[in-house]
Design a protein around this motif. Sequence first.
Motif, PDB file in Angstrom:
ATOM      1  N   LEU A   8      76.284 -20.448 -11.632  1.00  0.00           N
ATOM      2  CA  LEU A   8      76.004 -19.502 -12.716  1.00  0.00           C
ATOM      3  C   LEU A   8      76.004 -20.205 -14.072  1.00  0.00           C
ATOM      4  O   LEU A   8      75.171 -19.926 -14.926  1.00  0.00           O
ATOM      5  CB  LEU A   8      77.013 -18.352 -12.703  1.00  0.00           C
ATOM      6  N   TYR A   9      76.952 -21.118 -14.265  1.00  0.00           N
ATOM      7  CA  TYR A   9      77.024 -21.852 -15.527  1.00  0.00           C
ATOM      8  C   TYR A   9      75.739 -22.644 -15.765  1.00  0.00           C
ATOM      9  O   TYR A   9      75.181 -22.624 -16.856  1.00  0.00           O
ATOM     10  CB  TYR A   9      78.246 -22.776 -15.533  1.00  0.00           C
ATOM     11  N   ARG A  10      75.256 -23.322 -14.732  1.00  0.00           N
ATOM     12  CA  ARG A  10      74.007 -24.094 -14.851  1.00  0.00           C
ATOM     13  C   ARG A  10      72.831 -23.179 -15.179  1.00  0.00           C
ATOM     14  O   ARG A  10      72.002 -23.502 -16.035  1.00  0.00           O
ATOM     15  CB  ARG A  10      73.724 -24.858 -13.565  1.00  0.00           C
ATOM     16  N   GLU A  11      72.757 -22.042 -14.488  1.00  0.00           N
ATOM     17  CA  GLU A  11      71.672 -21.096 -14.752  1.00  0.00           C
ATOM     18  C   GLU A  11      71.726 -20.591 -16.188  1.00  0.00           C
ATOM     19  O   GLU A  11      70.694 -20.475 -16.849  1.00  0.00           O
ATOM     20  CB  GLU A  11      71.743 -19.905 -13.797  1.00  0.00           C
ATOM     21  N   LEU A  12      72.927 -20.295 -16.669  1.00  0.00           N
ATOM     22  CA  LEU A  12      73.069 -19.810 -18.040  1.00  0.00           C
ATOM     23  C   LEU A  12      72.688 -20.887 -19.049  1.00  0.00           C
ATOM     24  O   LEU A  12      72.066 -20.586 -20.073  1.00  0.00           O
ATOM     25  CB  LEU A  12      74.494 -19.316 -18.292  1.00  0.00           C
ATOM     26  N   GLU A  13      73.041 -22.132 -18.792  1.00  0.00           N
ATOM     27  CA  GLU A  13      72.647 -23.219 -19.680  1.00  0.00           C
ATOM     28  C   GLU A  13      71.130 -23.349 -19.728  1.00  0.00           C
ATOM     29  O   GLU A  13      70.555 -23.510 -20.802  1.00  0.00           O
ATOM     30  CB  GLU A  13      73.263 -24.546 -19.226  1.00  0.00           C
ATOM     31  N   GLN A  14      70.472 -23.280 -18.575  1.00  0.00           N
ATOM     32  CA  GLN A  14      69.013 -23.359 -18.536  1.00  0.00           C
ATOM     33  C   GLN A  14      68.387 -22.185 -19.245  1.00  0.00           C
ATOM     34  O   GLN A  14      67.411 -22.339 -19.968  1.00  0.00           O
ATOM     35  CB  GLN A  14      68.534 -23.434 -17.086  1.00  0.00           C
ATOM     36  N   TYR A  15      68.940 -21.009 -19.053  1.00  0.00           N
ATOM     37  CA  TYR A  15      68.417 -19.795 -19.692  1.00  0.00           C
ATOM     38  C   TYR A  15      68.535 -19.905 -21.204  1.00  0.00           C
ATOM     39  O   TYR A  15      67.622 -19.545 -21.933  1.00  0.00           O
ATOM     40  CB  TYR A  15      69.191 -18.579 -19.160  1.00  0.00           C
ATOM     41  N   GLU A  16      69.646 -20.454 -21.674  1.00  0.00           N
ATOM     42  CA  GLU A  16      69.856 -20.620 -23.110  1.00  0.00           C
ATOM     43  C   GLU A  16      68.830 -21.593 -23.699  1.00  0.00           C
ATOM     44  O   GLU A  16      68.307 -21.374 -24.779  1.00  0.00           O
ATOM     45  CB  GLU A  16      71.280 -21.106 -23.391  1.00  0.00           C
TER      46      GLU A  16
END
Length: 58
Positions: free
Chosen positions: A45-53
């Motif tokens: 989830l952290y990786r996905e959120l970083e990419q989304y940001e």
Amino acid sequence: MTLENLIDHYTKEKNNKPENTKELIGFIRRAYVCGDINIVEYRNLYRELEQYEVILDM
């Protein structure tokens, strides 16, 4: 847990949609510390959120 599920869970718990990814990062951090999600889910989830940001900043 998917990013969409995370946002839904956040919205139900907080009665409000997240304003930014930092709110969601804090939310998953609390979920991990409380044992609601495991380390693998947290990292994904952290990786996905970083990419989304990054996408939002473009």
